[in-house]
Scaffold this active site. Structure first.
Site, PDB file in Angstrom:
ATOM      1  N   GLU A 113       0.827  -1.206   0.000  1.00 57.91           N
ATOM      2  CA  GLU A 113       0.000   0.000   0.000  1.00 57.91           C
ATOM      3  C   GLU A 113       0.862   1.257   0.000  1.00 57.91           C
ATOM      4  O   GLU A 113       1.951   1.278   0.566  1.00 57.91           O
ATOM      5  CB  GLU A 113      -0.872   0.050   1.258  1.00 57.91           C
TER       6      GLU A 113
ATOM      7  N   GLY B  53       5.358  -2.268   7.402  1.00 55.99           N
ATOM      8  CA  GLY B  53       6.717  -2.691   7.704  1.00 55.99           C
ATOM      9  C   GLY B  53       7.433  -1.761   8.671  1.00 55.99           C
ATOM     10  O   GLY B  53       6.960  -0.677   8.995  1.00 55.99           O
TER      11      GLY B  53
ATOM     12  N   SER C 187       7.230   5.366  16.983  1.00 57.12           N
ATOM     13  CA  SER C 187       5.903   4.863  17.347  1.00 57.12           C
ATOM     14  C   SER C 187       5.969   4.386  18.794  1.00 57.12           C
ATOM     15  O   SER C 187       6.478   3.301  19.073  1.00 57.12           O
ATOM     16  CB  SER C 187       5.499   3.715  16.413  1.00 57.12           C
ATOM     17  N   LEU C 188       5.441   5.179  19.699  1.00 59.07           N
ATOM     18  CA  LEU C 188       5.563   4.886  21.129  1.00 59.07           C
ATOM     19  C   LEU C 188       4.328   4.165  21.657  1.00 59.07           C
ATOM     20  O   LEU C 188       4.412   3.041  22.150  1.00 59.07           O
ATOM     21  CB  LEU C 188       5.801   6.183  21.898  1.00 59.07           C
TER      22      LEU C 188
ATOM     23  N   CYS D 194      -3.471   1.627   8.253  1.00 60.45           N
ATOM     24  CA  CYS D 194      -2.309   1.049   7.591  1.00 60.45           C
ATOM     25  C   CYS D 194      -2.500  -0.454   7.399  1.00 60.45           C
ATOM     26  O   CYS D 194      -2.738  -1.192   8.346  1.00 60.45           O
ATOM     27  CB  CYS D 194      -1.056   1.322   8.425  1.00 60.45           C
TER      28      CYS D 194
END
Length: 361
Positions: free
Chosen positions: A91, A163, A218-219, A340
């Site tokens: 994507e 990913g 990304s937490l 996503c």
């Protein structure tokens, strides 16, 4: 399977044309055709000899991707499903921002990180994308506009698609260098953002590269117990190790780090957790920024739901009162498969249903 010509950095292209017995300036001509005129075949490169065009066709393809599905949102967001040469699907998303056109690219087929709220994690990683396959996503987005007579240029890139970018480190770094090159797309380094779920050692490596692109982490949780339960990567790189790497990155680059924080109802969105997050960020407050992200529900992860506005605003207000820099991120493509990996996942399910119907008429 022939590689994409987009896999070659400019210097590598120069080396290749010299190996073919051509002058070095031919590399500049090829790059101009690829990245300024955005041709889709070597035959369109009219100032090259037939012999050189034949060699290019023999060794490379221009674009290795096929456009499978396009979804357009009422807000101008466009989501693309592309097919790779081996039949696998990826994507890409185009978002219209007030500052220009931003494209979110994919770097892997599926993902090994183990985020329990994400459609991308439904299947384990099958392979990395090479540099050319990542670059080609942007070129096909540009082609999409050109075919509609829209003279719009992609101005910003976010490496946040399917990913983990730092699990495909070398290809992602080569991709960044290619799109940033003045002779290529010439997308400014500060218009490029690379995201990671927290591979601490790669964050340190990235700091040492000296590239001026933006880093996002990304937490999604303010403590190890919660983060490990929703992101298995935290078991390998707990918050202490992650933040040591982030502090090293900030000290080395003097650049701000953006933290992505997806808002999951009654999971990570309480005022107490906002206070925990503020405490976690206090030493890097001046060079950190938090994106609070509304959750796009995924049918396979129905244990999660979107935080109501009241909880999001209470979380936001708490961070602000503690001096944190934060924003509630604008949503894009809410009327299409916005999350996503969602378009890809839904397409694969439909393809499977068709196959079952054919087997059992």
């Amino acid at each position: 399977m022939k590689p994409s010509i987009h896999s070659l950095a400019h210097q590598t292209m120069q080396e290749w044309v010299l190996e073919q017995g051509e002058k070095k300036f031919r590399a500049d001509q090829i790059w101009e055709w690829l990245y300024r005129k955005r041709v889709q075949s070597f035959e369109e490169m009219t100032n090259l000899s037939k012999d050189l065009i034949a060699k290019l066709n023999d060794q490379f393809v221009v674009n290795p991707l096929k456009q499978r599905i396009v979804q357009e949102s009422a807000d101008g967001t466009v989501k693309y499903l592309f097919e790779l040469p081996d039949g696998m699907l990826i994507e890409t998303v185009l978002m219209r921002q007030h500052y220009g056109l931003s494209v979110c690219v994919t770097t892997q087929v599926d993902c090994n990180i183990g985020c329990t709220f994400c459609a991308s994690d439904l299947i384990k990683k099958q392979r990395d994308l090479n540099n050319g396959e990542i670059v080609a996503q942007i070129m096909l987005v540009q082609k999409y506009f050109a075919e509609r007579g829209q003279d719009e240029r992609v101005s910003h890139i976010v490496v946040m698609g399917i990913g983990e970018p730092f699990d495909n480190y070398n290809n992602v770094l080569n991709f960044v260098c290619t799109i940033n090159d003045d002779k290529g797309m010439a997308i400014g380094a500060r218009h490029i953002t690379v995201s990671t779920s927290g591979l601490a050692h790669k964050i340190r490596n990235f700091a040492d590269e000296g590239v001026q692109v933006n880093l996002a982490v990304s937490l999604h949780a303010p403590n190890n117990e919660l983060r490990s339960s929703i992101m298995k990567i935290n078991r390998a790189f707990p918050i202490e190790k992650l933040f040591a790497a982030i502090e090293y990155y900030i000290e080395t680059t003097n650049r701000r780090v953006t933290f992505e924080y997806i808002m999951l109802n009654e999971v990570n969105d309480s005022v107490e957790q906002a206070l925990e997050l503020a405490e976690l960020l206090k030493n890097i407050k001046k060079l950190s920024y938090v994106n609070l992200i509304p959750y796009n529900p995924v049918s396979e992860h129905d244990q999660y739901s979107r935080s109501p506005k009241e909880r999001v605003l209470a979380f936001y207000d708490t961070l602000k009162k503690k001096g944190g820099n934060c924003v509630v991120r604008q949503e894009y493509g809410t009327d299409i498969d916005a999350a996503c990996g969602q378009l890809r996942s839904n397409t694969m399910k439909r393809d499977r249903q068709k196959a079952v119907a054919e087997v059992n008429p």
